[in-house]
Design a protein around this motif. Structure first.
Motif, PDB file in Angstrom:
ATOM      1  N   LEU A   1     -42.594 -91.408  41.706  1.00  0.00           N
ATOM      2  CA  LEU A   1     -43.063 -89.547  41.081  1.00  0.00           C
ATOM      3  C   LEU A   1     -42.814 -89.027  42.179  1.00  0.00           C
ATOM      4  O   LEU A   1     -41.951 -87.670  41.939  1.00  0.00           O
ATOM      5  N   LEU A   2     -43.096 -89.255  43.562  1.00  0.00           N
ATOM      6  CA  LEU A   2     -42.375 -88.670  44.636  1.00  0.00           C
ATOM      7  C   LEU A   2     -41.308 -88.052  44.940  1.00  0.00           C
ATOM      8  O   LEU A   2     -40.230 -86.947  45.168  1.00  0.00           O
ATOM      9  N   HIS A   3     -40.710 -89.442  44.684  1.00  0.00           N
ATOM     10  CA  HIS A   3     -39.218 -89.260  44.814  1.00  0.00           C
ATOM     11  C   HIS A   3     -38.046 -88.336  43.533  1.00  0.00           C
ATOM     12  O   HIS A   3     -37.502 -87.577  43.763  1.00  0.00           O
ATOM     13  N   ARG A   4     -39.147 -88.210  42.274  1.00  0.00           N
ATOM     14  CA  ARG A   4     -38.836 -87.922  41.139  1.00  0.00           C
ATOM     15  C   ARG A   4     -38.768 -86.446  41.582  1.00  0.00           C
ATOM     16  O   ARG A   4     -37.773 -85.262  41.013  1.00  0.00           O
ATOM     17  N   CYS A   5     -39.574 -86.090  41.480  1.00  0.00           N
ATOM     18  CA  CYS A   5     -40.241 -84.460  42.422  1.00  0.00           C
ATOM     19  C   CYS A   5     -39.254 -84.080  43.222  1.00  0.00           C
ATOM     20  O   CYS A   5     -38.320 -82.647  42.741  1.00  0.00           O
ATOM     21  N   PHE A   6     -39.439 -84.904  44.404  1.00  0.00           N
ATOM     22  CA  PHE A   6     -38.400 -83.627  46.051  1.00  0.00           C
ATOM     23  C   PHE A   6     -37.189 -84.552  46.571  1.00  0.00           C
ATOM     24  O   PHE A   6     -36.993 -84.699  47.082  1.00  0.00           O
ATOM     25  N   GLY A   7     -36.802 -85.682  45.997  1.00  0.00           N
ATOM     26  CA  GLY A   7     -35.673 -86.099  46.088  1.00  0.00           C
ATOM     27  C   GLY A   7     -35.652 -86.978  47.946  1.00  0.00           C
ATOM     28  O   GLY A   7     -36.279 -87.620  47.434  1.00  0.00           O
ATOM     29  N   ASP A   8     -35.207 -86.329  48.059  1.00  0.00           N
ATOM     30  CA  ASP A   8     -35.099 -87.078  50.050  1.00  0.00           C
ATOM     31  C   ASP A   8     -35.333 -86.561  51.059  1.00  0.00           C
ATOM     32  O   ASP A   8     -35.727 -86.847  51.857  1.00  0.00           O
ATOM     33  N   HIS A   9     -36.489 -85.384  50.091  1.00  0.00           N
ATOM     34  CA  HIS A   9     -37.838 -84.593  51.165  1.00  0.00           C
ATOM     35  C   HIS A   9     -38.561 -85.887  51.734  1.00  0.00           C
ATOM     36  O   HIS A   9     -38.828 -87.060  51.144  1.00  0.00           O
ATOM     37  N   PRO A  10     -38.419 -85.502  53.348  1.00  0.00           N
ATOM     38  CA  PRO A  10     -39.699 -86.317  54.262  1.00  0.00           C
ATOM     39  C   PRO A  10     -40.951 -86.862  53.969  1.00  0.00           C
ATOM     40  O   PRO A  10     -41.151 -87.601  54.064  1.00  0.00           O
ATOM     41  N   ALA A  11     -41.989 -86.063  52.602  1.00  0.00           N
ATOM     42  CA  ALA A  11     -42.912 -85.760  52.161  1.00  0.00           C
ATOM     43  C   ALA A  11     -43.199 -87.622  51.236  1.00  0.00           C
ATOM     44  O   ALA A  11     -43.836 -87.853  50.770  1.00  0.00           O
ATOM     45  N   THR A  12     -41.814 -87.236  51.122  1.00  0.00           N
ATOM     46  CA  THR A  12     -41.489 -88.594  50.473  1.00  0.00           C
ATOM     47  C   THR A  12     -41.327 -90.353  50.965  1.00  0.00           C
ATOM     48  O   THR A  12     -41.589 -90.718  50.173  1.00  0.00           O
ATOM     49  N   ARG A  13     -41.735 -90.098  52.405  1.00  0.00           N
ATOM     50  CA  ARG A  13     -41.397 -91.370  52.836  1.00  0.00           C
ATOM     51  C   ARG A  13     -42.611 -91.600  53.890  1.00  0.00           C
ATOM     52  O   ARG A  13     -43.471 -91.758  54.838  1.00  0.00           O
ATOM     53  N   GLU A  14     -43.847 -92.197  52.313  1.00  0.00           N
ATOM     54  CA  GLU A  14     -45.402 -92.558  52.555  1.00  0.00           C
ATOM     55  C   GLU A  14     -44.962 -93.606  53.199  1.00  0.00           C
ATOM     56  O   GLU A  14     -46.558 -94.252  53.737  1.00  0.00           O
ATOM     57  N   THR A  15     -44.225 -94.685  53.125  1.00  0.00           N
ATOM     58  CA  THR A  15     -44.109 -95.932  53.405  1.00  0.00           C
ATOM     59  C   THR A  15     -42.830 -95.907  53.832  1.00  0.00           C
ATOM     60  O   THR A  15     -41.465 -96.036  53.137  1.00  0.00           O
ATOM     61  N   PRO A  16     -42.548 -96.743  55.286  1.00  0.00           N
ATOM     62  CA  PRO A  16     -41.339 -96.984  55.798  1.00  0.00           C
ATOM     63  C   PRO A  16     -40.069 -98.415  55.398  1.00  0.00           C
ATOM     64  O   PRO A  16     -41.393 -99.290  54.558  1.00  0.00           O
TER      65      PRO A  16
END
Length: 433
Positions: free
Chosen positions: A159-174
């Motif tokens: 969901l985060l990737h679909r909403c925000f693409g490659d924004h750093p907010a999507t990197r909750e798990t490295p």
């Protein structure tokens, strides 16, 4: 014949007195909030450091830093550090996300100065010895593998990737491959460049004298100093793909489907926030809410379901999440969208629903803030966001006073189904691939 007995109605929630507190900004730029809640001879600690980064490897290095920050210093090897914490009756733990590094702790009240001394040593002199980094890296890689195997976490990531693409907010798990390549030098460099007091916040709650505890923090953490400000994560953009059909994310081997939806929402300081909070409670905030009653109790389509308003850096998201059997997933998603359409349109929240939501919200807030841990957690989010220390009390007052009509207007503005982006994660369709 005996007279019929009825249960009297619940009394309205009573406002609670705000705790005695101190809110001060140290010369180092560290904000300190100390609040007295003497229900046990314990003090809760929350230290939040803005920890944003745009480098693709930032999440991997930051995770390993959080794992090893408390792993020993030049003057306190790991075993000595752990012995000192034990002698003070205290614990410390560090976790990190795309926005903040958070150190949580608890200590017997008399041991607070000792806990702050150990914390200060880690903040200014963490050694990151190679054996500690290597052992914690192996544990982290194992945890990443487990996390990525959880359908609920995978659905959130999608969901985060679909909403925000490659924004750093999507990197909750490295990424595991990036973590595997991180060594002590990178962790030490990130600590030096990003673990900074200016713009950070320390919350202390418990059996303490607020002014004296703030003085202890100023004295014992004064050596943690740097003229540079801590780096905040870049604000979230508006979610992409709103109003489009749900993205299907195949998850081979999954036995159920995880559905997630998100839409832009007002931040907690927005005048609309209290009204939306109650409207969201009507939608899916507790067991009597519409999503649960319609999709779970009446239809039997979902196992669990809830909605909420998630606060992020400079933005907020209205979210809906639930799990369903594969055969019911599409019907459940359509049902959730129908409930959004109803609550924002033809069937707005009723007076009875708003009263129930208001009572639940006020009761939940009062219960949470009645404990030392709950009050520390309630204070940390607003304080880290730069809001006043009495923000939880301000929010409770606004929830108590917001008119029903404003709740309906907020639902109409912010809970429209076309505002939401959705993902459906589950087993592939038969014959797919």
């Amino acid at each position: 014949m005996s007279a019929t007995r009825t249960t009297p109605p619940l009394a309205p929630p009573r406002p609670t007195a705000p705790p005695e507190s101190v809110d001060t900004l140290l010369d180092t730029g560290l904000r300190v909030v100390a609040a007295r809640r003497a229900t046990a001879p314990v003090v809760q600690l929350r230290l939040g450091v803005p920890f944003g980064g745009t480098d693709p490897r930032h999440a991997a290095v930051a995770e390993l830093l959080a794992c090893t920050l408390l792993g020993g210093t030049a003057t306190r090897p790991r075993t000595v550090l752990e012995d000192e914490l034990a002698a003070a009756g205290g614990t410390l733990k560090a976790v990190v996300g795309p926005e903040n590094l958070l150190v949580t702790g608890a200590v017997l009240a008399e041991g607070l100065p000792r806990l702050l001394t150990v914390l200060a040593d880690c903040l200014t002199g963490a050694a990151y010895p190679a054996p500690v980094v290597e052992s914690e890296r192996e544990r982290l890689l194992h945890r990443i593998g487990l996390t990525r195997s959880l359908p609920a976490r995978a659905a959130r990531a999608a969901l985060l990737h679909r909403c925000f693409g490659d924004h750093p907010a999507t990197r909750e798990t490295p990424d595991a491959a990036e973590v595997a390549g991180v060594g002590p030098a990178e962790v030490t460099a990130l600590h030096r460049d990003r673990l900074l007091p200016r713009g950070s916040a320390l919350v202390l709650v418990g059996d303490l004298d607020p002014a004296r505890s703030a003085d202890h923090a100023a004295a014992l953490l004064g050596g943690w100093s740097d003229p540079r400000p801590a780096v905040r994560m870049a604000p979230l953009p508006a979610p992409a793909h709103r109003g489009e059909p749900a993205a299907e994310v195949p998850s081979p081997g999954a036995r159920q489907c995880e559905i997630r939806l998100a839409a832009p929402a007002p931040v907690r300081s927005d005048p609309d926030h209290p009204a939306l909070y109650l409207a969201d409670q009507v939608l899916g905030g507790f067991f009597s809410a519409r999503l649960v009653q319609e999709l779970r109790e009446r239809r039997g389509w979902i196992y669990t379901g809830r909605s909420g308003v998630e606060q992020r850096t400079g933005a907020a998201l209205a979210t809906v999440e639930f799990a369903a059997a594969p055969r019911h997933a599409r019907a459940a998603l359509d049902g959730a969208l129908a409930e959004l359409a109803a609550v924002s349109g033809a069937h707005p929240p009723t007076a009875g629903e708003i009263a129930a939501a208001r009572g639940h919200a006020l009761g939940h807030h009062a219960l949470a803030r009645s404990t030392q841990k709950g009050l520390a957690d309630a204070l940390y989010g607003p304080v880290a966001a730069g809001l006043p220390a009495d923000w939880p009390d301000q929010l409770a007052a606004r929830l108590r006073a917001v008119p029903d009509e404003e709740v309906r207007e907020a639902a109409a503005r912010h809970l429209r189904p076309e505002s939401y982006t959705a993902v459906l994660l589950g087993p592939p369709e038969p014959g797919a691939g």
